[in-house]
Scaffold this motif. Structure first.
Motif, PDB file in Angstrom:
ATOM      1  N   PHE A 498      19.794 -56.914   3.186  1.00  0.00           N
ATOM      2  CA  PHE A 498      19.483 -56.729   1.774  1.00  0.00           C
ATOM      3  C   PHE A 498      20.303 -55.597   1.159  1.00  0.00           C
ATOM      4  N   ASN A 499      20.644 -54.593   1.944  1.00  0.00           N
ATOM      5  CA  ASN A 499      21.537 -53.551   1.441  1.00  0.00           C
ATOM      6  C   ASN A 499      22.864 -54.147   1.006  1.00  0.00           C
ATOM      7  N   SER A 500      23.442 -54.953   1.880  1.00  0.00           N
ATOM      8  CA  SER A 500      24.740 -55.564   1.571  1.00  0.00           C
ATOM      9  C   SER A 500      24.636 -56.500   0.377  1.00  0.00           C
ATOM     10  N   LEU A 501      23.582 -57.317   0.360  1.00  0.00           N
ATOM     11  CA  LEU A 501      23.431 -58.301  -0.714  1.00  0.00           C
ATOM     12  C   LEU A 501      23.220 -57.617  -2.069  1.00  0.00           C
ATOM     13  N   LYS A 502      22.275 -56.670  -2.145  1.00  0.00           N
ATOM     14  CA  LYS A 502      21.950 -56.051  -3.431  1.00  0.00           C
ATOM     15  C   LYS A 502      23.071 -55.138  -3.912  1.00  0.00           C
ATOM     16  N   MET A 503      23.799 -54.534  -2.992  1.00  0.00           N
ATOM     17  CA  MET A 503      24.930 -53.710  -3.399  1.00  0.00           C
ATOM     18  C   MET A 503      25.997 -54.565  -4.062  1.00  0.00           C
ATOM     19  N   LYS A 504      26.290 -55.710  -3.477  1.00  0.00           N
ATOM     20  CA  LYS A 504      27.307 -56.608  -4.053  1.00  0.00           C
ATOM     21  C   LYS A 504      26.827 -57.202  -5.373  1.00  0.00           C
ATOM     22  N   ILE A 505      25.520 -57.535  -5.451  1.00  0.00           N
ATOM     23  CA  ILE A 505      24.984 -58.059  -6.715  1.00  0.00           C
ATOM     24  C   ILE A 505      25.120 -57.014  -7.813  1.00  0.00           C
ATOM     25  N   SER A 506      24.872 -55.753  -7.495  1.00  0.00           N
ATOM     26  CA  SER A 506      24.994 -54.683  -8.484  1.00  0.00           C
ATOM     27  C   SER A 506      26.419 -54.579  -9.006  1.00  0.00           C
ATOM     28  N   ILE A 507      27.394 -54.656  -8.095  1.00  0.00           N
ATOM     29  CA  ILE A 507      28.796 -54.574  -8.515  1.00  0.00           C
ATOM     30  C   ILE A 507      29.159 -55.774  -9.387  1.00  0.00           C
TER      31      ILE A 507
END
Length: 855
Positions: A498-507
């Protein structure tokens, strides 16, 4: 009508020199009287009546006369009532002094109260007093009341001044009494204490009396003889009853008078405010003395011009005027005010934008985009189906109360929440939508669209059953139809995923929103016909921004869309696997793009060409020109003819074989080429953005200066530019600031969108913590008694619900709101929004009593 905003044609004239200054002052004086009346009415506990609708109101002259008379009457009644209250309070204190002093006097005087009763205390005081031989041999008494806070100081001063030759007795009065000398400007109810001082000698009595008066004490007569005491008690009780009756009648008269004023207060306030608005408007007009007419200028919406003209003509006919108003359209170089029509739905979102600044005239209004983008940003941080649905229901409840609450005084806090009712509703809906994408409700994984698509893998094949904890999992069939597969919520690497997913979604969300802002700046340039900014500001900005951050978003989507799994390693058929390559780190990719733009990309993302290994060309079969790539030249020193002895090096590219490991090198000439071109384009765009517009402005103003000199020669000096003086230095500084802000802001603003990831992760982890530690503790209490187990579960559920409401639904809600507002104001609006416009403030009687306008 509220369709015209007047311009002040006397802007340079002092207020005191305008035509209707006396009338305005008169209205302000009446406003002062009305405020005083309202304070008196409110203090009396009377609720003013609302303004009656469709009722003919009296003229200002009649109201002024009534107000003056009412003010005098209320002041007289108030003064009389204050006098009655002071007299009544004095009688109450006299009665308390007689009642409470009797106990102290009896104690000090023995069993009798007569003058002949000389106690041991009297004899002791007389023998110690220096005044004992000069005065009477009787014991003197001084009684009264004083503020309780001054009792200790009074007692200490009396003891010191009399050298211990006075006995000071005091007792706290149980009820509050009136303080006529209150520092608040009027009588006030305070806590008082009764005191009685026993002394000998008249001189000592005078001294004690002066000290008590200095401390604000009120002294009362205390008769020593029992008969006189009894007669005075009866007299005080009689006068106290009469005073109570008089005071009651005075209060009734005051209440009746204020009740009559309360019925007319709203109407009077409206009339005075309306007349003041009229005189203020007339002070903005010019008065033509010769023609005896007023000249007014103002702004009118183009669509409302005919309505305003017809209204003026109708008003002239209705009043029977001989002359008709003349209305002309004027050409002006002044910037008009910004008029933005709002509805109940858009008013809250437009208020968020107006808090930052009013849109410039004909500028793109961020409020139109705020209606969707702001709730969406909020929803990403607040993403939980259960919490979002509760918040949406709260917003819907506020919307359902529109008929009951609209136009009423709800208090500051409730008024603010009610004004943002549609914001709350949409924020909740988007929070529930994002929670649906996360497949999460109250921190519980929810299979809204069926069970997990991941199946157990045993014996080299899929088991056909949902994967369980501790079991090897492989994707069986199609992916989960909507949102995230719920099995990710219970995996060991949940946080990493979820860290990887939400970080990329934010960008991705941040870059897309900021790209929208840059494109909206193009609409502003086209609207203002500023084509130099289209060519030399918008185009360099979009090249720089999309060449770096747009490319980053492309790599994110490409990495998501590529299956990087290796079918042989997974034990699956080759048709079910991916390209069998390690997935590149996008952070490393972006860093190498800037720090090592010419180096080979050995872990490519796209355009992958591999050499060595199974099925790939080896060193002898390298295509022409590929030895120029350092990675391949190092792997094939012999075949590429490296300037070293062939006996010292061998070609390394090979396939796996018995006892031989595979050696494979992958590069991407296409990725290297694209990244180099994007990097060059981004770096070239910066000096163009920095220098082009200032040089163009210098050329334009130099041409205008020459033409203005010719105009002055031909027209007697009346030509030329009447705007601000152009400065080349200011142009370079302004454009330099814009360039630095855009270039550095592109980096910092993109990083700022990571707050979406941080807040979303914090909300999810807090909800999971409360669920596991509190609610889970109640569910797994281990209590065998069913009654006690049910009570433990109820307590745990109550604590969980309260903490979730306070922390997640209130504090996290406010945090997500503020962070979304920051992204809306700074990261998005600074790409195109100036916010330095003039607010539309039309002349409208409907605005009386309203603190602001959302337009």
């Amino acid at each position: 009508m509220g369709k015209m905003q007047l311009r002040d044609l006397n802007a340079g004239t002092s207020f005191y020199k305008r035509s209707f200054v006396d009338e305005v002052r008169e209205c302000e004086e009446m406003n002062r009287i009305l405020r005083t009346m309202e304070e008196e009415i409110t203090s009396a506990g009377i609720v003013p009546s609302p303004k009656a609708e469709n009722v003919e109101v009296p003229p200002l002259e009649v109201i002024e006369s009534k107000l003056r008379d009412m003010e005098v009457e209320v002041e007289n009644i108030k003064a009389s009532q204050t006098l009655f209250e002071k007299n009544h309070n004095a009688l109450e204190e006299q009665a308390l002094v007689l009642e409470m002093g009797k106990k102290f006097y009896s104690k000090m005087g023995g069993e009798g109260m007569g003058a002949s009763s000389e106690t041991a205390t009297d004899r002791e005081l007389m023998s110690l007093s220096e005044f004992g031989a000069q005065g009477s041999s009787m014991l003197g008494v001084l009684a009264g009341t004083v503020k309780s806070e001054s009792v200790a100081a009074l007692e200490r001063i009396v003891f010191r001044s009399t050298r211990g030759n006075a006995v000071f007795q005091h007792k706290r009065i149980p009820k509050l009494l009136l303080d006529a000398n209150s520092s608040r400007g009027g009588p006030d109810m305070v806590q008082k204490s009764f005191f009685m001082v026993f002394f000998t000698g008249g001189v000592l009595g005078d001294k004690v009396s002066k000290i008590a008066t200095y401390f604000g004490a009120t002294l009362y007569k205390y008769p020593e003889a029992p008969i006189d005491h009894a007669e005075m008690v009866l007299e005080v009780q009689k006068r106290l009853a009469e005073s109570s009756e008089v005071l009651g009648r005075a209060k009734a008269i005051s209440h009746l008078t204020l009740r009559g004023a309360a019925d007319q207060l709203a109407t009077w306030t409206h009339v005075v405010a309306r007349e003041k608005m009229v005189f203020d408007a007339l002070n903005k007009c010019e008065f033509d003395i010769k023609r005896h007419v007023f000249i007014a200028e103002g702004w009118v919406c183009s669509d409302d011009y005919d309505d305003v003209y017809k209204a003026l003509q109708s008003a002239a006919v209705e009043k029977g005027l001989d002359t008709r108003p003349i209305m002309n359209r004027l050409k002006s170089r002044l910037t008009p005010p910004t008029y933005i029509p709002v509805t109940a739905f858009t008013s809250g979102f437009q208020a968020l934008v107006n808090t930052y600044g009013t849109p410039r005239y004909r500028e793109v209004n961020p409020g139109a985009f705020c209606c969707i983008l702001f709730p969406y940003l909020f929803g990403i941080m607040f993403g939980d189906f259960g919490h979002g649905l509760l918040f949406a229901l709260f917003g819907y409840y506020l919307i359902s109360k529109e008929k009951d609450w609209e136009g009423k005084d709800l208090g500051d806090m409730l008024e603010m929440v009610y004004g943002g009712r549609y914001i709350c509703f949409l924020n909740g809906l988007f929070g529930a939508f994002v929670g649906l994408m996360y497949n999460e409700a109250f921190a519980y994984p929810m299979g809204f669209f069926g069970t997990s698509r991941w199946q157990g893998f045993e014996g080299g094949m899929l088991t056909g059953e949902t994967c369980e904890a501790g079991q090897r999992c492989e994707l069986g069939g199609d992916i989960y139809p909507v949102g995230i597969d719920p099995i990710w919520h219970v995996t060991d690497n949940k946080i990493t995923f979820f860290n990887s997913l939400k970080m990329k979604i934010s960008i991705v969300v941040g870059v897309l929103q900021m790209s929208l802002g840059v494109f909206l700046s193009l609409l502003n340039h086209l609207e203002y016909k500023d084509y130099k900014k289209v060519l030399f500001q918008f185009i360099p900005e979009i090249i720089f921004f999309e060449g770096i951050f747009g490319y980053l978003v492309f790599t994110i989507f490409y990495k998501w869309a590529t299956d990087w799994s290796c079918p042989m390693e997974a034990g699956l058929p080759g048709s079910e696997g991916g390209i069998c390559q390690p997935a590149p780190s996008l952070l490393t990719l972006l860093i190498n793009m800037f720090m090592s733009p010419t180096a080979d990309i050995t872990t490519p993302l796209y355009g992958i060409e591999c050499f060595g290994g199974t099925g790939n060309p080896t060193c002898p079969h390298l295509p022409a020109g590929y030895c120029d790539y350092p990675a391949l030249a190092a792997a094939c020193p012999v075949s590429c003819g490296t300037n070293v002895s062939s006996g010292s090096f061998v070609d390394l590219l090979r396939a796996a074989g018995p006892g031989v490991d595979e050696y494979k090198v992958c590069i991407s000439p296409m990725q290297s080429f694209i990244q180099m071109k994007l990097l060059i384009a981004a770096f070239v765009a910066v000096p163009v953005l920095l220098l082009a517009i200032p040089f163009i402005e210098i050329y334009q103003h130099s041409s205008k200066s020459y033409s203005s000199l010719d105009d002055e020669d031909d027209a007697g000096g009346h030509g030329g530019d009447h705007g601000h003086e152009f400065s080349a230095g200011d142009a370079f500084i302004h454009q330099g600031i814009h360039t630095i802000e855009f270039v550095l802001g592109g980096i910092s603003n993109t990083a700022s969108y990571l707050r979406l990831w941080a807040l979303s992760l914090a909300h999810s982890q807090l909800a999971e913590l409360f669920k596991d530690m509190i609610l889970g503790g109640g569910l797994k209490s281990g209590i065998e008694n069913p009654v006690l187990a049910a009570m433990a579960l109820f307590i745990a559920y109550s604590i969980w619900a309260i903490i979730s409401l306070v922390v997640l639904m209130a504090m996290e809600n406010l945090s997500s709101f503020l962070h979304a507002l920051r992204l809306q104001w700074v990261e998005f609006q600074n790409k195109f929004y100036y916010g330095d416009g003039q607010k539309w403030s039309p002349f409208a009687f409907s605005m009386i009593g309203k603190g602001g306008d959302d337009q």
